[in-house]
Scaffold this active site. Structure first.
Site, mmCIF file in Angstrom:
data_model
loop_
_atom_site.group_PDB
_atom_site.id
_atom_site.type_symbol
_atom_site.label_atom_id
_atom_site.label_comp_id
_atom_site.label_asym_id
_atom_site.label_seq_id
_atom_site.Cartn_x
_atom_site.Cartn_y
_atom_site.Cartn_z
ATOM 1 N N SER A 31 -38.690 -55.129 14.788
ATOM 2 C CA SER A 31 -38.185 -54.084 15.678
ATOM 3 C C SER A 31 -39.230 -53.710 16.731
ATOM 4 O O SER A 31 -39.662 -54.565 17.495
ATOM 5 C CB SER A 31 -37.745 -52.882 14.845
ATOM 6 N N ASP A 37 -26.455 -55.750 13.546
ATOM 7 C CA ASP A 37 -27.615 -54.857 13.561
ATOM 8 C C ASP A 37 -27.158 -53.544 14.169
ATOM 9 O O ASP A 37 -26.705 -53.509 15.315
ATOM 10 C CB ASP A 37 -28.742 -55.493 14.391
ATOM 11 N N HIS A 44 -30.523 -54.476 10.256
ATOM 12 C CA HIS A 44 -31.731 -54.375 11.071
ATOM 13 C C HIS A 44 -33.017 -54.639 10.293
ATOM 14 O O HIS A 44 -33.867 -55.425 10.724
ATOM 15 C CB HIS A 44 -31.803 -52.994 11.730
#
Length: 256
Positions: A93, A194, A224
């Site tokens: 991320s 996601d 995610h």
């Protein structure tokens, strides 16, 4: 301030190949620990730092900025370079954005990058409103634990401080502008579903980097936080295979 369970940084002194792992926004090393331990068990030198403002309470994050988070991973990169012959950077991320910036700015000091669901944008409406909202509303709901695997929880904040979210938006803008400077081999793994970062962020990364050795893997069974999800073992194995392939190729070239 006491750390949340699992937020402790991890460092393992292994061989001459080093790996720096960067966790995500409002998260902590817990989301990356199984990955780090997998690489450490295979003899790699591993660094998984806790980013400033993370792993305690959201109020601590609110007084930090992206420059603090980036400085922390940049320091770890320099330490690894002093210890190892080859160094790879990995991130989840926002950690993916930090890893990509390290690759963009440090050239030959980074031998390759692995990013999982890399974040490089915010929804347009959020980006436009954040400069104003952050002065009116201190926090928004948290984004942790987007995981398909039942019973698995990510350790992270239940609130997002909007001052920090605004700084995150600035980081993404900077990283997008530097993606063309990423020339190292790159492995991008992203989830088909996601709820935090859209797959279009991975597509943007793939489109803008200048790397010639690029591998894209779609994770079919994870959300995610894929490093704790159904596809975690594939992420670990693929990243290790990526690293060993590149180190073997460089060793053969150096010995020629």
């Amino acid at each position: 301030m006491p750390l949340l369970p699992g937020a402790e940084p991890l460092r393992h002194d292994g061989g001459e190949v080093g790996v720096l792992l960067c966790h995500g926004f409002t998260g902590c090393p817990q989301s990356m620990r199984p990955w780090a331990e997998y690489l450490a068990e295979r003899g790699l030198t591993v660094s998984l730092p806790l980013l400033p403002g993370h792993g305690t309470r959201w109020q601590d994050l609110a007084v930090t900025a992206w420059q603090d988070w980036y400085a922390a991973v940049e320091t770890e990169l320099r330490l690894l370079r002093g210890r190892c012959e080859r160094v790879f950077v990995c991130g989840l991320s926002m950690g993916g954005a930090l890893a990509l910036r390290l690759a963009a700015r440090h050239g030959d000091a980074v031998d390759g990058a692995v990013v999982v669901n890399p974040a490089v944008t915010l929804p347009r409406t959020q980006g436009y409103l954040l400069p104003f909202l952050r002065h009116l509303v201190p926090t928004a709901p948290g984004i942790a634990s987007d995981i398909a695997r039942e019973g698995v929880v990510e350790v992270g904040y239940d609130r997002v401080p909007l001052h920090s979210a605004h700084s995150l938006w600035d980081l993404f803008r900077v990283v997008r502008g530097e993606l063309h400077r990423v020339t190292q081999p790159l492995l991008v793994l992203h989830s088909r579903v996601d709820h935090v970062v859209p797959p279009s962020d991975s597509a943007l990364v793939l489109e803008r980097v200048s790397s010639r050795d690029v591998t894209e893997t779609v994770l079919e069974r994870s959300y995610h936080v894929a490093t704790l999800d159904h596809d975690a073992e594939r992420i670990f194995a693929d990243s290790y295979g990526f690293i060993t392939r590149l180190t073997a190729r460089k060793t053969a070239r150096d010995g020629a």
